[in-house]
Design an enzyme around this catalytic site. Sequence first.
Site, PDB file in Angstrom:
ATOM      1  N   HIS A 152       6.570  -4.496  13.437  1.00 43.24           N
ATOM      2  CA  HIS A 152       6.295  -3.320  12.625  1.00 43.24           C
ATOM      3  C   HIS A 152       6.532  -2.059  13.437  1.00 43.24           C
ATOM      4  CE1 HIS A 152       5.053  -4.952   8.859  1.00 43.24           C
ATOM      5  NE2 HIS A 152       4.089  -5.677   9.380  1.00 43.24           N
ATOM      6  N   LYS A 585      -4.156   1.923   1.335  1.00 46.01           N
ATOM      7  CA  LYS A 585      -3.335   3.031   0.830  1.00 46.01           C
ATOM      8  C   LYS A 585      -3.583   3.241  -0.660  1.00 46.01           C
ATOM      9  CE  LYS A 585       1.235   2.639   0.603  1.00 46.01           C
ATOM     10  NZ  LYS A 585       1.756   3.006  -0.745  1.00 46.01           N
TER      11      LYS A 585
END
Length: 925
Positions: A152, A585
């Site tokens: 990532h 999120k």
Amino acid sequence: MNKYLSAIEPSKKDHPLRKDIRLLGKILGQTIKSQEGKRTYDLVERTRRYSVAFQKEGDDLSKKKLESILNGLNSYQTSVVIRAYCYFSLLVNIAEDLHHVRRRRAHERAGSSPQAGSIESALYKLDSKNVDISSVVNFFSSCTISPVLTAHPTEVQRKSILDLQKEISDLLGRRGREILTPTEVSQNDELLSRAILTLWQTRILRELKLSVEDEIENGLSFYRSTFLRELPRLYGEIEDRLSVRGGDLKTQDSNVFFKMGSWIGGDRDGNPFVTSTVMEHAVERHHLVLLEYYIDETNNLARELSQSDWRVKVSDELVALANHGGDDYGHRKDEPYRRAVLWIHSRLRKTLDAFLLHKNSKVVTGGGVYSSASEFARDLSVVHQSLLDNNCLLIARGRLRTLINAVRVFGFYLTSLDLRQHSAVHESIVDELFERGLGKRGYSALDESVKRSWLLSELSVARPLRSKFINYSELVTKELAILDTAAKLQKRFGSKSIENYIVSQTNDVSDLLEVALLLKESGGLSLGDNTESTFNLVPLFETIHDLRNAGRVMRDLFSEPKYMNLVRSRGNTQEVMLGYSDSNKDGGFLTANWELYQAEEELVKIFREFGVRLRLFHGRGGTVGRGGGPSYDAILAQPPGSVDGQIRITEQGEVIASKYADSDIGRRNLETLVAATLEASLISVRGAGSELDEFRSAAHAMAESSLKSYRELVFEENGFTDFYRQATPIAEISDLNVGSRPSSRKPSTRIEDLRAIPWVFSWSLARMMLPGWFGFGSAVESWISVVGEKRGCELLRKMNNDWPFFHVMMSNMDMVIAKSDISIASRYAELVEDLDLRKRIFKKIEDEWHLTTEWLLKITAQRYVLERNPALSRSLQSRSPYIDTLNHLQIELLNRYRSGANDEQTKRSILQTINGISAGLRNSG
């Protein structure tokens, strides 16, 4: 400076750490002076002194002088100051990591009680709870513990930088572990100076964006440094500790309780660069690295096993194995163990040669080539058993036992590569296959019940749906090629080499059945009379809606007989992945945590109802906003019954290097995962008593309120997206060559399409850390207004003291608030061009930050943040002058860059500040 942090007096225990930091800082200063000149060195020193003075004493004059110097730097000077602070942060990280190892060794030497998170500590706790040893042995005979490495874009360090950090760590560690002579100290000084000089002269940033192949190699470096050596040793230690208590784990060789996993080269969700060729490359590299390790170890083992049959007895099986190599050993003819291992070594070399010669075809067998890891293991067991039967126990417990355990853990595949793709992609493929193969149009538009009917009907027939005579779209061709290649790789390297297929954004039963159909087309699954599958189908529930829907989806799946047959064929175990990043999120910190907890509780209930064993896969990131925090505490905070000896956890971004680059620290982290899983599975956790209903009611009410506050700001507040994109370095992060994956799933600026990782990373760099706390303060305030402050505060403090879930959430938020700085955040907000927009949105963020911090302190009964974690507080305060200065420089550079000064030096300096702030904060993405 964060006003909620309080100065912490240095601890005597930290004296060696301060000594190491001073040494490394001194060498770095000498390096800067020799390389850049005294004037530049003096410039760096002045900024450091003013920054430290302001940080420690709140000296406004020092602040003004610092800002005056920094604002007046030219491009070259800016670059040097940034590099100096970046490298100082890296060196501090090295010193702190070594200090953790030093403190643990001192603890063990003192004969103190076992440290929490160790296997011995877990076993002591089990003893105190009267858990019998047979239950512990049974746990290891059936459990699965698996950290899964992912690639990532928060790991900003280049491999060259990581290698130099390892070299410096080894040199510094030697000074602490050995009594060096004056000459050796001088030599060590020179070697450290040389390494730091090389570090200074090495480019911090990558010139080119990482490819998936680069990420694969980065991941493999941690196997060489830690996993290949430390995991087998951990197995041996667990065997010994159980043996002392009367438990025999050696009889349970059939189960591999600790398994490594990887997404690097198999995760296609939003990454167009993962192809069938890349996936094949990943699995082949796993096999090759492992074979090279086995070859080295058998070579070393052959050197050690010099016993003569004049002095020791050997088994007939050992003699037969030794004689396989022929009679050309000369002076080694009386050394059967050595000859046997040399024969094993030669077989491994032949296996490697066959692999290299026929890389793109079926593995060659015969002629001494090992066709499987089990053949290799059988040969090693012959040697091992002969030693055991002939009074050589100590020798059998050495390198040979470690190697045998390595074969148990890694086989011939090293790590299981997970496949992952988004459910919408599968739907498009199935839609095309139905239309092109059967003339049935409009699959994507069907109701869920009709979709299931189509899928189950097609899964019930043996004939293929696709045809080699049809030209399919690029998407279908690419995805089916991946599944075909996966089936081929499973045959070459064993079914465990690629074992799990994860379905992102699982919304309903059809999302799993679509993958089942695609696997059927590649030969990886059959739902006929004899149900078979070489894959575990793993739903991933990510958003708040999906988490709330998870129980219903799994109930519907288990209610389908064909799917239940599939589950039974996979050991009656079903894995479910929970997404921490996207749920955060989507709904904010408090709501995401609560919805994850509730989803786990519901899943435990449904799985028990259907008699299926649950394995939860926790998609945790490095930072708290993505589920991060200490793994030991996180595992113990899971709902009762949700662990039960089965757990997989992602290890992501910069956390991989901080946990596993150093073998000692890596070993400790691996042990902690085992200890926590053992405790969570066999010991009843706190908070499961009569008060839990009241705790849950409070958490639920606050989570609902928090969700409202969070979504009103992030998704409903007019202009929020513009504020976010101007007040954080999100645009510049996209230019940093930190990963192969795009920062958004789609080419848009919408928050919904942005990946959770850059979302969290950008807020961290701007020191707002919004995903790790926003919505908590107003949620508590709202709930308190209903129940009353006195009663509410008492209950919240009791929740913090008695409920692991809530305690860990408070502890993680404590760390996030400490790392945030609303004063620095306000400077980033000044980057927003629209003054009204800036004031309106930042005031909401600032007010909520203060409210959250004040309630955090009340609930945890602290006078200041991190009062109960003085070590981390000291660490943050020692780093803050350097991190804060990098933030200041980053803001100035962003201003220049966005005003048109987009020269290469300015851009490079911005990226260097991103690198340095990330290194200083450590878990930033």
